[in-house]
Design an enzyme around this catalytic site. Structure first.
Site: not given
Length: 309
Positions: A103-106
């Site tokens: 879950d890095v939401k890049r």
């Protein structure tokens, strides 16, 4: 990797993912004390406590679930020591044959987006060798830049047979400030969902696309709409439990075959021992409380799906 995730959901009969989002306030005092005794009240001491906490939960739930979702910010706040624990957590989950959703939401463009994709899903070239860095199986991506931001991730996913979960309708209260804005009478998130389905059609697994979507449990009507817009898209559903979502709200996120969605719970599982309904578990038995919370969540969702048939 999407085929493995779907098969593990079928095998475990558990369309859920455990969010490994460890705040220090969730970690029992006996674990923190032991880590501080070894490393002092330092970032290394805090990171070690997080690692021991994670390991205990993973050891108690890995046989029940198909996947985990570590949220990178909870590790980044502890600096380099925290990022080492992020990596150790990913590696340990892989040893347990769990699918890892980073879950890095890049979200960026060009070479920056490509570098993010390489770091989390691909391989970096060092001299004559190639190395996987964090090596998650999926990553979450913010599509705000449009295809310029998403294409580098799509390219890496095709090379590595890995996947994405693209933010469509998020679970937070203010998501509607932008995502619900009407364009030609339709909410913006519906247009994003159509794009996700379009991108996903270019990278299909056996039954579902490698390109999934994030649609929050707190907006069940959006989930019902997005299921129709994205029939071959696996939907990652945050917002269960602590944010108010429950199994009965989620049946429309699934297809008629009982597949098509995977529901996340983070603090509702990893900090279950702090909840009144699990008060019978002491802090020393925090991981047993997490296991029971997983079993209860599985029963809740599967029960709702059975009633909906």
């Amino acid at each position: 990797m999407i085929n493995k995730l779907v098969e593990k959901i079928k095998k475990t009969k558990a369309p859920i993912v455990v969010g490994l989002d460890p705040m220090l306030s969730y970690v029992p005092k006996h674990i923190i004390q032991k880590s501080y005794e070894a490393y002092g009240e330092t970032l290394k001491g805090a990171a070690d406590a997080v690692w021991q906490f994670n390991k205990g939960i993973i050891d108690h739930v890995y046989d029940l679930i198909p996947a985990v979702k570590p949220q990178i910010a909870l590790y980044e706040q502890l600096g380099v020591e925290g990022m080492q624990v992020f990596q150790k957590t990913i590696d340990y989950c892989h040893e347990k044959d769990l699918v890892v959703i980073g879950d890095v939401k890049r979200g960026d463009i060009g070479s920056t987006s490509a570098a993010y994709a390489t770091a989390h899903l691909g391989k970096v070239t060092v001299g004559s060798r190639k190395y996987s860095a964090f090596n998650e199986d999926f990553a979450t991506v913010n599509p705000y830049f449009g295809i310029d931001g998403v294409q580098p991730f799509l390219d890496v996913c095709k090379q590595e047979q890995k996947g994405l979960f693209i933010l469509v309708k998020t679970s937070n209260p203010s998501s509607g400030e932008f995502q619900d804005r009407l364009i030609d009478g339709r909410p913006l998130y519906e247009y994003v969902g159509e794009k996700v389905a379009e991108w996903g059609a270019q990278h299909m697994g056996e039954d579902y696309s490698y390109i999934g979507a994030v649609v929050g449990a707190t907006y069940p009507q959006a989930g019902k709409m997005m299921r129709k817009v994205m029939p071959k898209t696996l939907i990652l559903v945050p917002g269960y439990g602590a944010q108010g979502g429950k199994g009965a709200d989620l049946v429309h996120y699934f297809n008629e075959d009982g597949l098509g969605a995977i529901v996340n719970s983070s603090r509702g599982i990893i900090a279950a021992y702090k909840q009144e309904q699990y008060a019978r578990f002491s802090p020393e038995n925090y991981a047993d409380a997490s296991r029971q919370a997983v079993l209860d969540m599985i029963a809740d969702i599967n029960g709702a799906l059975q009633e909906a048939k």
